[in-house]
Design a protein around this motif. Structure first.
Motif, PDB file in Angstrom:
ATOM      1  N   SER A 222       0.828  -1.214   0.000  1.00  0.00           N
ATOM      2  CA  SER A 222       0.000   0.000   0.000  1.00  0.00           C
ATOM      3  C   SER A 222       0.859   1.259   0.000  1.00  0.00           C
ATOM      4  O   SER A 222       0.466   2.280  -0.572  1.00  0.00           O
ATOM      5  CB  SER A 222      -1.013  -0.007   1.149  1.00  0.00           C
ATOM      6  OG  SER A 222      -0.329  -0.094   2.373  1.00  0.00           O
ATOM      7  N   ASN A 223       2.038   1.186   0.580  1.00  0.00           N
ATOM      8  CA  ASN A 223       2.914   2.367   0.536  1.00  0.00           C
ATOM      9  C   ASN A 223       3.496   2.612  -0.854  1.00  0.00           C
ATOM     10  O   ASN A 223       3.659   3.756  -1.262  1.00  0.00           O
ATOM     11  CB  ASN A 223       3.998   2.272   1.599  1.00  0.00           C
ATOM     12  CG  ASN A 223       3.475   2.728   2.945  1.00  0.00           C
ATOM     13  OD1 ASN A 223       3.279   3.917   3.168  1.00  0.00           O
ATOM     14  ND2 ASN A 223       3.168   1.779   3.828  1.00  0.00           N
ATOM     15  N   ASP A 247      -9.666  -7.326  -2.943  1.00  0.00           N
ATOM     16  CA  ASP A 247     -10.308  -6.392  -2.002  1.00  0.00           C
ATOM     17  C   ASP A 247      -9.286  -5.463  -1.361  1.00  0.00           C
ATOM     18  O   ASP A 247      -9.496  -4.255  -1.260  1.00  0.00           O
ATOM     19  CB  ASP A 247     -11.062  -7.168  -0.910  1.00  0.00           C
ATOM     20  CG  ASP A 247     -12.253  -7.930  -1.485  1.00  0.00           C
ATOM     21  OD1 ASP A 247     -12.710  -7.562  -2.596  1.00  0.00           O
ATOM     22  OD2 ASP A 247     -12.690  -8.899  -0.851  1.00  0.00           O
ATOM     23  N   PHE A 248      -8.169  -6.054  -0.953  1.00  0.00           N
ATOM     24  CA  PHE A 248      -7.112  -5.241  -0.353  1.00  0.00           C
ATOM     25  C   PHE A 248      -6.595  -4.211  -1.350  1.00  0.00           C
ATOM     26  O   PHE A 248      -6.453  -3.024  -1.020  1.00  0.00           O
ATOM     27  CB  PHE A 248      -5.969  -6.129   0.154  1.00  0.00           C
ATOM     28  CG  PHE A 248      -4.664  -5.412   0.234  1.00  0.00           C
ATOM     29  CD1 PHE A 248      -4.459  -4.412   1.186  1.00  0.00           C
ATOM     30  CD2 PHE A 248      -3.637  -5.686  -0.673  1.00  0.00           C
ATOM     31  CE1 PHE A 248      -3.254  -3.713   1.240  1.00  0.00           C
ATOM     32  CE2 PHE A 248      -2.446  -4.992  -0.623  1.00  0.00           C
ATOM     33  CZ  PHE A 248      -2.250  -4.008   0.330  1.00  0.00           C
ATOM     34  N   LEU A 249      -6.303  -4.652  -2.576  1.00  0.00           N
ATOM     35  CA  LEU A 249      -5.729  -3.744  -3.577  1.00  0.00           C
ATOM     36  C   LEU A 249      -6.695  -2.619  -3.935  1.00  0.00           C
ATOM     37  O   LEU A 249      -6.283  -1.472  -4.149  1.00  0.00           O
ATOM     38  CB  LEU A 249      -5.321  -4.521  -4.838  1.00  0.00           C
ATOM     39  CG  LEU A 249      -4.048  -5.373  -4.694  1.00  0.00           C
ATOM     40  CD1 LEU A 249      -3.900  -6.338  -5.854  1.00  0.00           C
ATOM     41  CD2 LEU A 249      -2.810  -4.474  -4.591  1.00  0.00           C
ATOM     42  N   CYS A 254      -5.038   0.662  -5.760  1.00  0.00           N
ATOM     43  CA  CYS A 254      -4.436   0.120  -6.985  1.00  0.00           C
ATOM     44  C   CYS A 254      -5.468   0.214  -8.110  1.00  0.00           C
ATOM     45  O   CYS A 254      -6.649  -0.032  -7.897  1.00  0.00           O
ATOM     46  CB  CYS A 254      -4.026  -1.332  -6.746  1.00  0.00           C
ATOM     47  SG  CYS A 254      -3.444  -2.183  -8.220  1.00  0.00           S
ATOM     48  N   ASP A 255      -5.016   0.610  -9.313  1.00  0.00           N
ATOM     49  CA  ASP A 255      -5.954   0.859 -10.403  1.00  0.00           C
ATOM     50  C   ASP A 255      -6.414  -0.403 -11.126  1.00  0.00           C
ATOM     51  O   ASP A 255      -7.591  -0.588 -11.378  1.00  0.00           O
ATOM     52  CB  ASP A 255      -5.305   1.810 -11.419  1.00  0.00           C
ATOM     53  CG  ASP A 255      -4.858   3.102 -10.766  1.00  0.00           C
ATOM     54  OD1 ASP A 255      -5.744   3.886 -10.390  1.00  0.00           O
ATOM     55  OD2 ASP A 255      -3.639   3.299 -10.588  1.00  0.00           O
ATOM     56  N   VAL A 256      -5.437  -1.221 -11.476  1.00  0.00           N
ATOM     57  CA  VAL A 256      -5.730  -2.315 -12.411  1.00  0.00           C
ATOM     58  C   VAL A 256      -5.109  -3.622 -11.925  1.00  0.00           C
ATOM     59  O   VAL A 256      -4.035  -3.626 -11.319  1.00  0.00           O
ATOM     60  CB  VAL A 256      -5.179  -1.953 -13.820  1.00  0.00           C
ATOM     61  CG1 VAL A 256      -5.263  -3.129 -14.781  1.00  0.00           C
ATOM     62  CG2 VAL A 256      -5.924  -0.751 -14.402  1.00  0.00           C
TER      63      VAL A 256
END
Ligand code: C2E
Ligand code: MG
Ligand code: MG
Ligand code: MG
Length: 292
Positions: A222-223, A247-249, A254-256
């Motif tokens: 995530s950073n 779900d986390f991304l 995150c876009d794609v």
């Protein structure tokens, strides 16, 4: 004292090396013929925007070798050898041409543009007519700007920063989108980011594999996504295979996603059918899609 291998084990070892070398020369000579004979084809793996209703936004073209005797050979078995022998630049070009040909006919049917990415090897980039060739083919097939994406590996960007950055800027001015592939799998990645003009970062699938501690994995990922966003760089996560990671991304921004969770690489025909069938609808998670 020097450890010595028993004689027979030594012989076994050199046999293995000889076998390997034989295999490599065979793959190289077969490869030369195969490229000209059209044995290499591009499969397309869908890319899905998880921030915009899980819609397909593009695909990556991945080389497949339909060997006349040996059947389908996966990239891992020929790319490293082609990289050694220089054949890789030719392969890159033929896959690029295929991607343009596919896009041309897709657009000719009146469809909205969809982004198609191809891989460019270090040797391909170093060809003196690299930019000229890719630009010429793009024009020949009348591909609009910002549709074709070129994926460069991290090691490439590290080799010669100034030259790489210069080439990326020219490519972007010619209407190509540039992305950094396998980000995080190599060395000093964060240092590279400082000056890198690419607009897309592809997070290597190692981020989503064999993490000892999922909490730590998520902190790191995530950073990176946050940092990329602040640098106005989009992120693509590669090799995602489960729902929890999706779900986390999504929550992390995150876009794609490009991974088996949505789809494996498909033949061009299959990919064509899939996007026509999906339209603007959400891609189901893998396993949920009904067979058609
Ligand atoms: P890449 O460019 O990083 O491509 C992504 C690879 O990850 C593909 O492997 C894809 O099939 C695989 N993948 C995607 N999602 C998943 C997933 O959820 N799980 C797993 N286990 N794997 C997933 P593939 O097609 O075997 O290609 C391997 C590598 O070969 C590519 O990695 C790329 O570096 C190279 N390659 C393929 N085609 C070309 C080409 O035309 N030119 C060059 N220079 N390299 C190519
Ligand atoms: Mg790639
Ligand atoms: Mg990759
Ligand atoms: Mg890779």
């Amino acid at each position: 004292s020097v450890k010595q291998l028993p004689g027979n084990q030594c012989a076994f070892f050199t046999d293995q090396i000889r076998l390997q070398a034989l295999k490599e020369t065979e793959i190289e000579s077969d490869g030369k013929i195969g490229i000209n004979a059209g044995q290499f084809i591009a499969h397309f793996q869908p890319k899905v925007n998880i921030q915009k209703g899980n819609r397909i936004v593009g695909a990556e073209a991945l080389a497949r070798w339909k060997h006349p005797e040996k059947g389908m050979i996966p990239p891992d078995e020929f790319i490293p050898i082609f990289e050694k022998t220089g054949l890789i630049a030719e392969l890159d070009r033929s896959i690029f041409c295929e991607a343009c040909r596919w896009l041309h006919s897709y657009l000719a049917e009146g469809n909205q543009p969809i982004s198609i990415a191809v891989n460019v090897s270090r040797l391909g980039l170093l060809e003196p007519d690299f930019i000229e060739y890719y630009t010429k083919v793009k024009e020949q097939y009348q591909i609009p700007d910002n549709v074709l994406q070129l994926e460069f590996t991290e090691s490439l960007a590290l080799g010669d920063d100034d030259m790489f950055n210069h080439i990326v800027r020219i490519l972007q001015s010619k209407g190509f989108t540039c992305s950094l592939d396998d980000f995080g799998s190599g060395y000093s990645s964060l240092n590279v980011l400082k000056n890198l003009p690419v607009s897309v970062l592809k997070l290597d699938m190692l981020f989503f594999r064999k993490s000892v501690d999922i909490k730590r994995e998520r902190i790191v990922v995530s950073n990176i996504i946050n940092m990329a966003r602040e640098l106005k760089i989009k992120t693509i996560a590669e090799g995602v295979e489960n729902t929890e990671t999706v779900d986390f991304l999504r929550a992390a921004g995150c876009d794609v996603i490009q991974g088996y969770i949505f789809s494996k690489p498909l033949s061009q025909e299959e990919f064509g059918c899939l996007i026509r069938e999906m339209g603007d609808r959400a891609m189901p998670l893998c396993g949920e899609r009904e067979d058609t």
